[in-house]
Design a protein around this motif. Structure first.
Motif, PDB file in Angstrom:
ATOM      1  N   PHE A  41     -11.221  -5.850 -13.839  1.00 35.30           N
ATOM      2  CA  PHE A  41     -11.803  -6.263 -12.565  1.00 35.30           C
ATOM      3  C   PHE A  41     -11.650  -5.143 -11.547  1.00 35.30           C
ATOM      4  CE2 PHE A  41      -7.423  -7.847 -12.541  1.00 35.30           C
ATOM      5  CZ  PHE A  41      -6.939  -7.491 -11.285  1.00 35.30           C
ATOM      6  N   SER A  42     -12.556  -5.130 -10.564  1.00 29.95           N
ATOM      7  CA  SER A  42     -12.483  -4.137  -9.491  1.00 29.95           C
ATOM      8  C   SER A  42     -12.272  -4.857  -8.172  1.00 29.95           C
ATOM      9  CB  SER A  42     -13.744  -3.271  -9.459  1.00 29.95           C
ATOM     10  OG  SER A  42     -14.899  -4.048  -9.206  1.00 29.95           O
ATOM     11  N   PHE A  43     -11.561  -4.203  -7.264  1.00 32.70           N
ATOM     12  CA  PHE A  43     -11.104  -4.859  -6.048  1.00 32.70           C
ATOM     13  C   PHE A  43     -10.837  -3.831  -4.963  1.00 32.70           C
ATOM     14  CE2 PHE A  43      -7.481  -3.413  -8.382  1.00 32.70           C
ATOM     15  CZ  PHE A  43      -6.562  -3.027  -7.423  1.00 32.70           C
ATOM     16  N   SER A  44     -10.590  -4.304  -3.756  1.00 32.79           N
ATOM     17  CA  SER A  44     -10.121  -3.441  -2.672  1.00 32.79           C
ATOM     18  C   SER A  44      -9.178  -4.240  -1.792  1.00 32.79           C
ATOM     19  CB  SER A  44     -11.295  -2.898  -1.843  1.00 32.79           C
ATOM     20  OG  SER A  44     -11.927  -3.945  -1.119  1.00 32.79           O
ATOM     21  N   MET A  45      -8.250  -3.519  -1.131  1.00 34.56           N
ATOM     22  CA  MET A  45      -7.306  -4.131  -0.201  1.00 34.56           C
ATOM     23  C   MET A  45      -7.287  -3.299   1.068  1.00 34.56           C
ATOM     24  SD  MET A  45      -4.165  -5.461  -2.655  1.00 34.56           S
ATOM     25  CE  MET A  45      -3.497  -3.825  -2.932  1.00 34.56           C
ATOM     26  N   SER A  46      -7.461  -3.944   2.210  1.00 32.97           N
ATOM     27  CA  SER A  46      -7.518  -3.221   3.477  1.00 32.97           C
ATOM     28  C   SER A  46      -6.149  -2.625   3.816  1.00 32.97           C
ATOM     29  CB  SER A  46      -7.987  -4.152   4.599  1.00 32.97           C
ATOM     30  OG  SER A  46      -7.054  -5.203   4.812  1.00 32.97           O
ATOM     31  N   PRO A  47      -6.090  -1.606   4.689  1.00 37.00           N
ATOM     32  CA  PRO A  47      -4.842  -0.874   4.974  1.00 37.00           C
ATOM     33  C   PRO A  47      -3.813  -1.700   5.753  1.00 37.00           C
ATOM     34  CG  PRO A  47      -6.759   0.460   5.514  1.00 37.00           C
ATOM     35  CD  PRO A  47      -7.252  -0.938   5.294  1.00 37.00           C
ATOM     36  N   GLU A  48      -3.045  -2.471   5.027  1.00 39.69           N
ATOM     37  CA  GLU A  48      -1.927  -3.199   5.624  1.00 39.69           C
ATOM     38  C   GLU A  48      -0.987  -3.663   4.526  1.00 39.69           C
ATOM     39  OE1 GLU A  48      -0.947  -6.923   8.672  1.00 39.69           O
ATOM     40  OE2 GLU A  48      -2.982  -6.280   8.298  1.00 39.69           O
ATOM     41  N   LYS A  49       0.308  -3.524   4.751  1.00 41.34           N
ATOM     42  CA  LYS A  49       1.288  -3.935   3.755  1.00 41.34           C
ATOM     43  C   LYS A  49       1.261  -5.447   3.595  1.00 41.34           C
ATOM     44  CE  LYS A  49       4.525  -0.075   4.069  1.00 41.34           C
ATOM     45  NZ  LYS A  49       3.604   0.815   4.770  1.00 41.34           N
ATOM     46  N   ASN A  50       1.228  -5.872   2.332  1.00 39.92           N
ATOM     47  CA  ASN A  50       1.167  -7.293   2.014  1.00 39.92           C
ATOM     48  C   ASN A  50       1.856  -7.506   0.680  1.00 39.92           C
ATOM     49  OD1 ASN A  50       0.572  -9.945   1.451  1.00 39.92           O
ATOM     50  ND2 ASN A  50      -1.612  -9.611   1.144  1.00 39.92           N
ATOM     51  N   GLU A  51       2.987  -8.188   0.673  1.00 41.39           N
ATOM     52  CA  GLU A  51       3.764  -8.343  -0.552  1.00 41.39           C
ATOM     53  C   GLU A  51       3.119  -9.305  -1.543  1.00 41.39           C
ATOM     54  OE1 GLU A  51       7.387 -10.960  -0.287  1.00 41.39           O
ATOM     55  OE2 GLU A  51       7.186 -10.412   1.817  1.00 41.39           O
ATOM     56  N   PHE A  52       2.073 -10.020  -1.150  1.00 38.86           N
ATOM     57  CA  PHE A  52       1.402 -10.937  -2.074  1.00 38.86           C
ATOM     58  C   PHE A  52       0.246 -10.242  -2.790  1.00 38.86           C
ATOM     59  CE2 PHE A  52       3.456 -13.751   0.978  1.00 38.86           C
ATOM     60  CZ  PHE A  52       4.106 -14.637   0.133  1.00 38.86           C
ATOM     61  N   GLY A  53      -0.611  -9.547  -2.050  1.00 34.63           N
ATOM     62  CA  GLY A  53      -1.686  -8.771  -2.660  1.00 34.63           C
ATOM     63  C   GLY A  53      -2.667  -9.625  -3.447  1.00 34.63           C
ATOM     64  N   ILE A  54      -3.065  -9.112  -4.619  1.00 31.98           N
ATOM     65  CA  ILE A  54      -3.996  -9.811  -5.501  1.00 31.98           C
ATOM     66  C   ILE A  54      -3.368  -9.929  -6.883  1.00 31.98           C
ATOM     67  CG2 ILE A  54      -5.201  -7.663  -6.095  1.00 31.98           C
ATOM     68  CD1 ILE A  54      -7.784  -9.321  -6.296  1.00 31.98           C
ATOM     69  N   MET A  55      -3.606 -11.056  -7.561  1.00 37.07           N
ATOM     70  CA  MET A  55      -2.932 -11.328  -8.829  1.00 37.07           C
ATOM     71  C   MET A  55      -3.906 -11.928  -9.835  1.00 37.07           C
ATOM     72  SD  MET A  55       0.548 -13.561  -9.483  1.00 37.07           S
ATOM     73  CE  MET A  55       1.458 -13.403 -11.028  1.00 37.07           C
ATOM     74  N   PHE A  56      -3.818 -11.455 -11.087  1.00 33.76           N
ATOM     75  CA  PHE A  56      -4.533 -12.059 -12.209  1.00 33.76           C
ATOM     76  C   PHE A  56      -3.535 -12.842 -13.047  1.00 33.76           C
ATOM     77  CE2 PHE A  56      -5.259 -11.830 -16.795  1.00 33.76           C
ATOM     78  CZ  PHE A  56      -6.458 -12.525 -16.899  1.00 33.76           C
ATOM     79  N   VAL A  57      -3.912 -14.060 -13.441  1.00 36.29           N
ATOM     80  CA  VAL A  57      -3.027 -14.905 -14.252  1.00 36.29           C
ATOM     81  C   VAL A  57      -3.812 -15.525 -15.397  1.00 36.29           C
ATOM     82  CG1 VAL A  57      -1.492 -16.906 -14.296  1.00 36.29           C
ATOM     83  CG2 VAL A  57      -1.585 -15.469 -12.266  1.00 36.29           C
TER      84      VAL A  57
END
Length: 256
Positions: A102-118
């Motif tokens: 998969f392809s994704f992006s995350m904006s510039p900010e620290k986030n301990e949750f982020g994105i997860m595949f399960v």
């Protein structure tokens, strides 16, 4: 004529045995269960194969799924609606190997949750984490300097398994990646049933799949999931941040 048939039956039997023996040795062809190179208005149909929940929503202009909004405690979930089987009783040659990308992006900010595949025996989160599962999480943490020993370690990739309980972590900075740059990135998760090994690779969008994995884990997913129904989920949450995560593409295939 009767004499001819007597000799033909053993010959026919030998041909059939040879055919089935050779066929049993033939490699299993990869089976692509789904491949979404973009997300368009077909997601809005009643019978869509992709489910979009909570704050996740379709971005028609970017042909992507905006998984979180720019606010605290925003969360989005994307699921493949149908359960899958990585092994089949009627197909003993299927060993349970697979690949998801998969392809994704995350904006510039620290986030301990982020994105997860399960991948789990239960559908959706948090239910998926209460049963046997394998998961990979990409996030930006504040405390990874203690884990990796350098300030660049905030680029965090984690690989998790429930049985046995395992967690491994890698520093995306080692691959010259900044996870929260806002740029489009891509991730591969591969499972090889023969070696019982899960591998994760991360790269910039448009780059080739890296030869060496970012991290790997030894786990017998074929035994964990066997022929049971398995569900696939992608999720993101902002937590105390306002980070926006986007999903651009997603595919899954059974490889052997």
């Amino acid at each position: 004529m009767a004499t001819i048939y007597v000799y033909m039956y053993p010959l026919l039997f030998s041909i059939l045995v040879s055919f089935f023996f050779i066929n049993s040795l033939a490699p299993v062809e990869p089976s692509i269960l789904f491949s979404f190179e973009k997300f368009d208005t077909s997601l809005l149909k009643f019978d869509s194969k992709i489910g979009v929940y909570c704050d996740a929503m379709l971005d028609v202009e970017e042909l992507s799924i905006k998984m979180t909004n720019a606010k605290k405690f925003s969360g989005g979930i994307v699921t493949y609606q149908q359960p899958i089987k990585i092994m089949e009783e009627k197909n003993p040659k299927r060993k349970g190997s697979f690949r998801t990308h998969f392809s994704f992006s995350m904006s510039p900010e620290k986030n301990e949750f982020g994105i997860m595949f399960v991948m789990s025996l239960l559908k959706g989160l948090p239910n998926a984490l209460t049963r046997d599962f394998i998961g990979v999480k990409i996030n930006i943490r504040h405390d990874d300097t203690q884990l990796f020993g350098n300030s660049d370690a905030a680029n965090h990739v984690g690989l998790y398994a429930s049985t046995p309980p395992w967690a491994k972590f890698a520093n995306a900075a080692d691959a010259n990646l900044v996870l929260d740059s806002g740029e489009r990135l891509q991730l591969w998760l591969d499972y090889e049933a023969i070696s019982k090994r899960v591998e994760v690779r991360v790269a910039q969008w448009g780059k080739k799949r890296p030869v060496a994995p970012s991290l790997w884990l030894s786990v017998n997913l074929s035994k964990m999931f066997n022929t049971q129904d398995v569900f696939l989920t992608l999720a993101s949450i902002t937590g105390n941040s306002t980070q926006v995560c986007k999903l651009y593409s997603w595919s899954f295939e059974l490889t052997t």
